[in-house]
Write an enzyme that holds these catalytic residues in place. Structure first.
Site, PDB file in Angstrom:
ATOM      1  N   GLU A  29       1.660   0.093  -4.706  1.00  0.00           N
ATOM      2  CA  GLU A  29       0.512   0.903  -5.175  1.00  0.00           C
ATOM      3  C   GLU A  29       1.128   2.323  -5.429  1.00  0.00           C
ATOM      4  O   GLU A  29       1.443   2.993  -4.491  1.00  0.00           O
ATOM      5  CB  GLU A  29      -0.557   0.862  -4.022  1.00  0.00           C
ATOM      6  CG  GLU A  29      -1.516   1.700  -4.539  1.00  0.00           C
ATOM      7  CD  GLU A  29      -2.254   2.546  -3.239  1.00  0.00           C
ATOM      8  OE1 GLU A  29      -3.555   3.027  -3.463  1.00  0.00           O
ATOM      9  OE2 GLU A  29      -1.710   2.563  -2.308  1.00  0.00           O
ATOM     10  N   ASP A  77       0.810  -1.304   0.015  1.00  0.00           N
ATOM     11  CA  ASP A  77      -0.004   0.043   0.156  1.00  0.00           C
ATOM     12  C   ASP A  77       0.700   1.249   0.100  1.00  0.00           C
ATOM     13  O   ASP A  77       1.942   1.235   0.249  1.00  0.00           O
ATOM     14  CB  ASP A  77      -0.919  -0.024   1.240  1.00  0.00           C
ATOM     15  CG  ASP A  77      -1.822   0.972   1.330  1.00  0.00           C
ATOM     16  OD1 ASP A  77      -2.610   1.092   0.366  1.00  0.00           O
ATOM     17  OD2 ASP A  77      -1.876   2.204   2.302  1.00  0.00           O
TER      18      ASP A  77
END
Ligand code: CA
Length: 612
Positions: free
Chosen positions: A354, A325
């Protein structure tokens, strides 16, 4: 004088009491033999643990360094695991004046053999465990965990869990997906808004409301039995303010800055040659939100802690990939070390970051061996294609222009020279942070299908967000709870059950079957999963591109016109079509005996498998 003696005696007694030892945590809690890297660094936590002498008397492991930090309740132990060590346990003794005050039996297991990652041949399904299916109503709330179930609150916990996912693997597999990415499953013991999983309170524990550690391993095993893959969502940029270490930090530089100093969310500051130091500092050291402390991966103990956590999780849960993330937010030198150490141990694992950045070059910079990152190499396999996302979000709602309509998609692919590996990019129409795609296209089925066609035929690794196959709607501005609604049928009391054909509306079945048809074809198509991309400039609101290998080719045609069908002469594509004689529409089944011209309906897409 006498008084003074009494006082100093008292003092001595008090300090003896103060040295009461209470061992609470050893992390990683166990490890493996047969590792490439025999070094292991343990975090040890417990009241006054640093006052003890640590002893390891074993042929399996040698204690190299004992490090004390500011907080006396921590120790860091550098251990070398013997290359010849057999699986089994060894004791770590914590002694005070020769007496053992605490003991930890440290387990070493055989390093499991694993050889898998994910690639362009996969089709990933992303789901939010709290919102998919409630397989175990008994774990909806749990003792000691702050937030209890409240299904009527869009931002509350709804009770979905890993058992619910296991119960519906047939459904998931039937869509044609080959890999599963779950939003984080680790403990998020926060008083509210804890369901999404991104505010971790324990990096070694499955959230009991999502399931057990054993249940998570069972999910991994069930997926592998089906030749499917498991991708774990991790976050190293931040943790929760309720993480156990926040109450008693090891060092004052364990986290960066403070809760009032927020990131500017500007990933451009990492790559901008003109970026100011203050902007860069805000990006990398500012807190994501006030409840999520920004971790300082430049603290070497924390860096080791996080990297070993990834290694432990890959081995313990047999992961096929990690999705990291907020990838640009942690320090990039640390993220590069993370990827290198993981690849040294697992050459086949796929690491995805990400990279929520709006321009191709910003994204391309972060892929391993990037041609545009100068001396920096992230060693990160895979990045997320937000540029294509923004293009597909807009393209089918627009008239053609120099940069608008289908030109948006064409222009994204035309920039692939900036990527080290354009096939190793994750592509998507939406995800858990974005407007639902069906809402993006105004709930227009034709536009929706055009988007799905691009998703499943473009270069890259497609991801489907759970529920898109049943046309879920919702806009991000309504609140995240509205784009992460419960899957109908996942709860016993649900009136509809969209897991079955009978429980879906006609339109939902149309969407489901459309996705499945292309996904099933994609599995069999080397052109779509390994082939190159050849594209022709959109003209007259139509866009044609090919995916091809030496032996096979697939032709994709999009007509973005609102009102008219288009007839296209194929002579323009002779540089590739000269090798083929016939074709078959993989959706309608229609055969083309002569490759001369084709009519394509307004607002639609055609996928043709070409034959020699
Ligand atoms: Ca449950």
């Amino acid at each position: 004088m006498k008084k003074l003696i009494i006082i100093s005696l008292l003092f001595a007694t008090t300090s003896l009491f103060a040295q009461k030892i209470n061992l609470q945590k050893v992390e990683p809690p166990n490890w493996f033999v047969g590792m490439e890297n025999t070094h292991l660094q343990l975090l040890v936590y417990g009241k006054n643990i640093s006052k003890t002498d640590v002893v390891i008397n074993s042929e399996k492991a040698e204690l190299k360094v004992v490090s004390k930090v500011q907080n006396p309740n921590y120790l860091f132990l550098d251990i070398d695991i013997s290359k010849d060590a057999k699986p089994g346990n060894f004791n770590i003794l914590f002694k005070l004046k020769g007496k053992t005050k605490a003991k930890y039996s440290y387990q070493l297991s055989e390093k499991p053999k694993r050889k898998r990652g994910f690639s362009q041949s996969d089709f990933i399904y992303l789901l939010m465990p709290d919102r998919f299916a409630n397989g175990n109503p008994d774990n909806d709330s749990a003792d000691g965990l702050l937030e209890k179930i409240n299904r009527s609150n869009p931002d509350g916990r709804h009770g979905g869990d890993i058992q619910g996912v296991i119960n519906h693997l047939d459904y998931i597999q039937n869509i044609g997906v080959t890999a599963l990415w779950l939003n984080p499953v680790l403990e998020n013991n926060n008083p509210s808004y804890s369901y999404h999983g991104y505010a971790i309170t324990d990096f070694y524990k499955t959230d009991p409301r999502i399931g057990t550690d054993e249940g998570y391993k069972q999910l991994s095993d069930e997926l592998h039995k089906r030749k499917m893959k498991l991708i774990e969502d991790m976050i190293f940029n931040h943790c929760s303010e309720n993480h156990w270490w926040m109450k008693d930090l090891p060092t004052d530089n364990w986290v960066n800055t403070n809760k009032d100093f927020h990131t500017n969310y500007r990933g451009s500051t990492i790559t901008d040659p003109h970026a100011s130091q203050s902007d860069y500092k805000k990006m990398t050291e500012g807190w994501f939100v006030s409840s999520m402390p920004d971790l300082n991966q430049h603290n070497p103990f924390l860096a080791n802690y996080l990297i070993q956590n990834s290694i432990w999780r890959i081995l313990t849960y047999d992961l096929d990939g990690i999705r990291m993330d907020t990838y640009p937010y942690p320090f990039k030198d640390f993220m590069s070390e993370w990827a290198q150490r993981l690849h040294a141990e697992f050459p086949d694992i796929t690491l995805l970051g990400e990279t929520w950045l709006h321009k191709v070059p910003y994204t391309a910079y972060f892929q391993a061996n990037s041609p545009i990152s100068g001396n920096y190499n992230s060693h990160l396999d895979c990045i997320t294609d937000f540029s294509l996302y923004y293009a597909t979000k807009a393209a089918f709602n627009e008239k053609e222009g120099w940069e608008e309509g289908l030109l948006r998609i064409y222009n994204i692919f035309a920039q692939d020279f900036l990527y080290a590996n354009p096939e190793n990019i994750v592509i998507f129409l939406d995800n858990h942070d974005l407007d639902r795609y069906f809402s993006d296209v105004g709930e227009d089925m034709n536009k929706f299908k055009m988007g799905i066609c691009v998703l499943l035929t473009a270069r890259g690794i497609p991801v489907l967000f759970y529920g898109d196959e049943i046309l879920k709607t919702g806009f991000e501005y309504q609140g995240h709870g509205h784009i992460r609604t419960d899957f109908p049928g996942g709860w016993k009391t649900d009136k509809k059950n969209a897991f079955t054909k009978e429980g879906r509306t006609e339109k939902q079945n149309e969407a489901f079957n459309f996705i499945k048809k292309i996904a099933d074809f994609r599995k069999t198509s080397k052109a779509l999963t390994e082939g190159k991309l050849l594209q022709f400039i959109p003209e007259n609101n139509t866009y044609v591109y090919f995916r091809y290998t030496d032996n096979e080719a697939v032709m994709i045609m999009l007509n973005n016109n609102d009102t008219e069908s288009r007839t296209i002469s194929w002579s323009r594509f002779s540089e590739i079509l000269k090798n083929y004689n016939t074709g078959k529409n993989i959706i309608s089944g229609k055969k083309y005996e002569k490759l001369d011209k084709i009519t394509i309906n307004k607002k639609s897409a055609i996928i043709i498998k070409l034959k020699k």
